[in-house]
Write an enzyme that holds these catalytic residues in place. Structure first.
Site, PDB file in Angstrom:
ATOM      1  N   LYS A  86       0.819  -1.222   0.000  1.00 31.53           N
ATOM      2  CA  LYS A  86       0.000   0.000   0.000  1.00 31.53           C
ATOM      3  C   LYS A  86       0.851   1.269   0.000  1.00 31.53           C
ATOM      4  O   LYS A  86       0.456   2.302  -0.519  1.00 31.53           O
ATOM      5  CB  LYS A  86      -0.916   0.008   1.221  1.00 31.53           C
ATOM      6  CG  LYS A  86      -1.951  -1.104   1.235  1.00 31.53           C
ATOM      7  CD  LYS A  86      -3.064  -0.829   0.254  1.00 31.53           C
ATOM      8  CE  LYS A  86      -4.165  -1.868   0.362  1.00 31.53           C
ATOM      9  NZ  LYS A  86      -5.197  -1.669  -0.676  1.00 31.53           N
ATOM     10  N   GLU A 143      -9.851   5.957   2.893  1.00 31.83           N
ATOM     11  CA  GLU A 143     -10.669   4.880   3.453  1.00 31.83           C
ATOM     12  C   GLU A 143      -9.726   3.715   3.740  1.00 31.83           C
ATOM     13  O   GLU A 143      -8.667   3.616   3.148  1.00 31.83           O
ATOM     14  CB  GLU A 143     -11.739   4.450   2.453  1.00 31.83           C
ATOM     15  CG  GLU A 143     -11.260   3.445   1.396  1.00 31.83           C
ATOM     16  CD  GLU A 143     -10.197   3.972   0.440  1.00 31.83           C
ATOM     17  OE1 GLU A 143     -10.205   5.201   0.188  1.00 31.83           O
ATOM     18  OE2 GLU A 143      -9.359   3.190  -0.042  1.00 31.83           O
ATOM     19  N   SER A 150       1.682  -9.609  -0.532  1.00 30.67           N
ATOM     20  CA  SER A 150       1.375  -8.172  -0.567  1.00 30.67           C
ATOM     21  C   SER A 150       1.585  -7.472   0.770  1.00 30.67           C
ATOM     22  O   SER A 150       1.750  -6.267   0.828  1.00 30.67           O
ATOM     23  CB  SER A 150      -0.060  -7.974  -1.049  1.00 30.67           C
ATOM     24  OG  SER A 150      -0.947  -8.697  -0.225  1.00 30.67           O
TER      25      SER A 150
END
Lengths: 402, 272
Positions: free
Chosen positions: A88, A110, A377
């Site tokens: 991210k 969000e 991830s």
């Protein structure tokens, strides 16, 4: 480079289905993005931060025990080793730099699992931009550690109590807040979802993952992977690793969705496998919905995959056949989570564990020549409590005869 | 062709007042109460009913209408059920909903049904100009109109284009953000926007989003052809228990709002 058309469509998917109040802010982001993407100094700053602050390139690790006794080689792309513990951060750095370039003084975001919220809070702290994060009340409870981390980093976390109280509703709320604060606020969307230009922009910030894998596989194995596997909620880590290989038809691309308690139950979050075409959060894509067009409640043990939609480019890749999409259940993901921890000494995010679970299946079907890259991830510290809880519930269920 | 909507604006103008457009979430909290509330607001003086088809993820709506939609969905509201409410309403009805329920129901089927039950048109806030043409083609083909929204973020040239494309009236969003009665609108800014828009279109203009109290209407009534009140009406009936009480609460509010729509004689003389 594969780009959406001028209206933001990948084939028939994408677009900008938003209230009029958001059209101009989105057009402003698109204009700033186009200008920044053409400016080498922007990319210099982006890559400089990825290198010095995030610790890129993230390595690849051959998973020798996890792969056994299967013969295919399984390699992990270690996005879990990034600063903040997930892919991210790549995207949030890109968007935060763009926000600064646009003169915006405030970031909103969000978050579902909290990793995106943590990444935005982190870059907000680094660049001196105040951050407000919107998070469903259910996710606040199941990802308490990340909520604490976000607050520690100086962000304000707003608990969203409407609707299903998960990522979908946090996203609704962030859009509404952006509509009222778009003068000075940049909305940092956490995946390849939302209205144009977000799906394209987020992908371009995440494509670093696949670009690195390409170089790393050629360097270490002298060839490209045979298969690439990534989990898909909104789909940013998957688009990030897929993008460098779209034109390599010999590289199979696999997106793994959350089948939750099963695709034959309503308790899943597999928009591509179990959804139909619709419009959510500003773009046309696959969506879990009722016959009345109401967005269906979703379920996944992993908060980061617990989303009823999927990025429009994934919808395009599915329908064009370039990528294949499969789904694994909560139980399969949890089993892979534990196997990865005990056999490789890596605690993966529950999201990534879905990709790992499919890698195990695929490795059985492939011969020893196969080179399977799994995008790990993120790391799973945030999920340990959730796993503990799931195990306790399972033990209770086993202990009480039906 | 003059529609019932044109006639409602014309009648309001003749009475020296701005038209009152009242928004109600169809099926909120249930169909029986909803029917009583709609009858009540029409009886109390709403010129045009904006009937919201409930949608669970409404990006243009604030907490009041979002909660009303959730209540309606929970009590089993369907698009077919909303269509039947349209057929029983004695004022012109504009449907208001988001694109996803319409697409899932079927755009053509939706437009045909809306027309058959007597709706005048449909407002779809998440269909901006860029996505409009294929949707509007079907809506138009079925004899319905599509009013469009302009907002405080809309640049002038785009505003001109929307005003020119908008059918029935142009919907001026009074403030940045979503619907809701919590924060008062900056009525002087709304007036300035109305004056600007007036130079761009000969069609009626109605202001909504945040217009919730009589003083807000008084502040803009000389500049607008209509005002749209939604969340305040939903708040009024939502806090009442049972259909008769909900209808009575809506009646009390709408009577006050309707009184505020009447222009003062001096202003009425110069109103458009």
């Amino acid at each position: 480079m594969h780009k959406p058309d001028e209206r933001g469509y990948f084939g028939e998917f994408g677009g900008r289905w938003v209230p009029e109040v958001l059209v101009k802010p989105l057009a402003d982001v698109e204009a700033a993005m186009s200008e920044a993407f053409a400016d080498p100094s922007f990319w210099d700053e982006f890559h400089g931060l990825l290198s010095e602050y995030v610790g890129r390139p993230s390595p690849i690790t051959t998973a020798k025990r996890f792969a056994q006794p299967r013969s295919a080689t399984i390699v992990f792309k270690r996005e879990d080793l990034n600063h903040t513990g997930a892919h991210k951060v790549n995207n949030t750095i890109g968007q935060a730099l763009l926000a600064k370039r646009m003169g915006k003084t405030h970031l909103i975001a969000e978050t579902g699992a909290g990793q995106h919220g943590v990444a935005v809070a982190t870059i907000g702290a680094k660049l001196g931009l105040p951050v407000d994060v919107y998070m469903g009340a259910v996710d606040v409870e199941r990802q308490a550690l990340n909520v604490y981390v976000m607050r520690l980093l100086g962000a304000t976390v707003h608990e969203v109590t409407g609707g299903t109280q998960t990522l979908k509703d946090a996203t609704n709320e962030a859009f509404r807040v952006w509509a009222s604060q778009c003068d000075d606020t940049f909305y940092v969307i956490g995946s390849v979802v939302g209205a144009h230009p977000y799906p394209f922009m987020v992908r371009e910030f995440q494509r670093i993952i696949g670009d690195e894998v390409r170089v790393q596989c050629q360097g270490k194995f002298g060839r490209l992977p045979s298969d690439i596997i990534a989990c898909v909620g909104g789909g940013s880590n998957a688009m990030g690793i897929f993008t460098a290989f779209i034109d390599d038809r010999n590289v199979n691309l696999w997106g793994v969705e959350a089948a939750g308690k099963g695709l034959n139950t309503p308790e899943n979050a597999a928009a591509l496998a179990a959804g139909s075409i619709g419009v959510l959060h500003g773009s046309r894509s696959y969506l879990l919905q009722t016959n009345e067009g109401q967005v269906r409640p979703t379920h996944s043990v992993s908060a980061g995959l617990d989303y009823p939609g999927v990025g429009p480019e994934h919808a395009f890749l599915k329908d064009s056949g370039r990528a294949k999409y499969v789904a694994v259940t909560d139980a399969e993901a949890i089993a892979a989570f534990k196997a990865c921890a005990s056999m490789e000494g890596i605690i993966p995010a529950l999201e990534s564990a879905h990709a790992l679970a499919y890698a195990e299946k695929l490795a059985k079907e492939r011969g020893e020549e196969a080179l399977i890259v799994v995008n790990l991830s993120g790391r799973g510290d945030k999920d340990v409590t959730q796993i503990e809880k799931a195990e306790a519930e399972a033990m209770f269920t086993e202990a009480v005869p039906a | 062709m003059a529609t019932a909507l044109d006639e409602a604006f014309a009648k309001a103008k003749k009475d020296d007042r701005c038209a009152l457009i009242g928004y109600v979430v169809a099926g909120d909290p249930d169909m029986e109460t909803s029917r009583a509330v709609i009858d009540a607001v029409v009886e109390a003086g709403v010129d045009i009913v904006e009937l919201g088809i409930p949608y669970g993820d409404p990006l243009a709506d604030g907490p009041t209408i979002a909660a009303g939609s959730q209540r309606a969905i929970a009590s089993g509201a369907t698009i077919d059920g909303v269509m039947r409410l349209v057929g029983q309403t004695k004022a012109p009805v504009l449907l208001f909903t988001y694109i996803n329920p319409i697409l899932q129901y079927g755009l053509e089927k939706f437009a045909m049904g809306a027309k058959r039950y007597g709706a005048v048109g449909v407002i779809i806030p998440d269909v901006p100009l860029e996505e409009l043409d294929p949707i509007r083609e079907v809506i138009r083909k079925n004899g319905l109109i599509m009013p469009m929204l302009v907002s405080p973020t809309t640049p002038d040239e785009r505003m001109r284009k929307i005003a020119s494309d908008s059918e029935g009236f142009t919907y001026l969003v009074s403030r940045l953000g979503v619907t809701g009665a919590k924060d008062a609108p900056d009525t002087s800014a709304v007036r300035a926007q109305l004056e600007k828009l007036r130079k761009m279109t000969g069609r009626p203009i109605a202001a909504g989003f945040g217009i919730s109290k009589a003083p807000h209407i008084v502040a803009v009534r000389d500049y607008a052809d209509g005002v749209i009140v939604g969340s305040a009406i939903v708040d009024a009936y939502a806090s009442a228990k049972g259909a008769p009480n909900a209808a009575a609460a809506a009646t009390r509010l709408v009577r006050l709002l309707r009184l505020a729509c009447k222009r003062a004689p001096a202003a009425a003389a110069s109103a458009t």
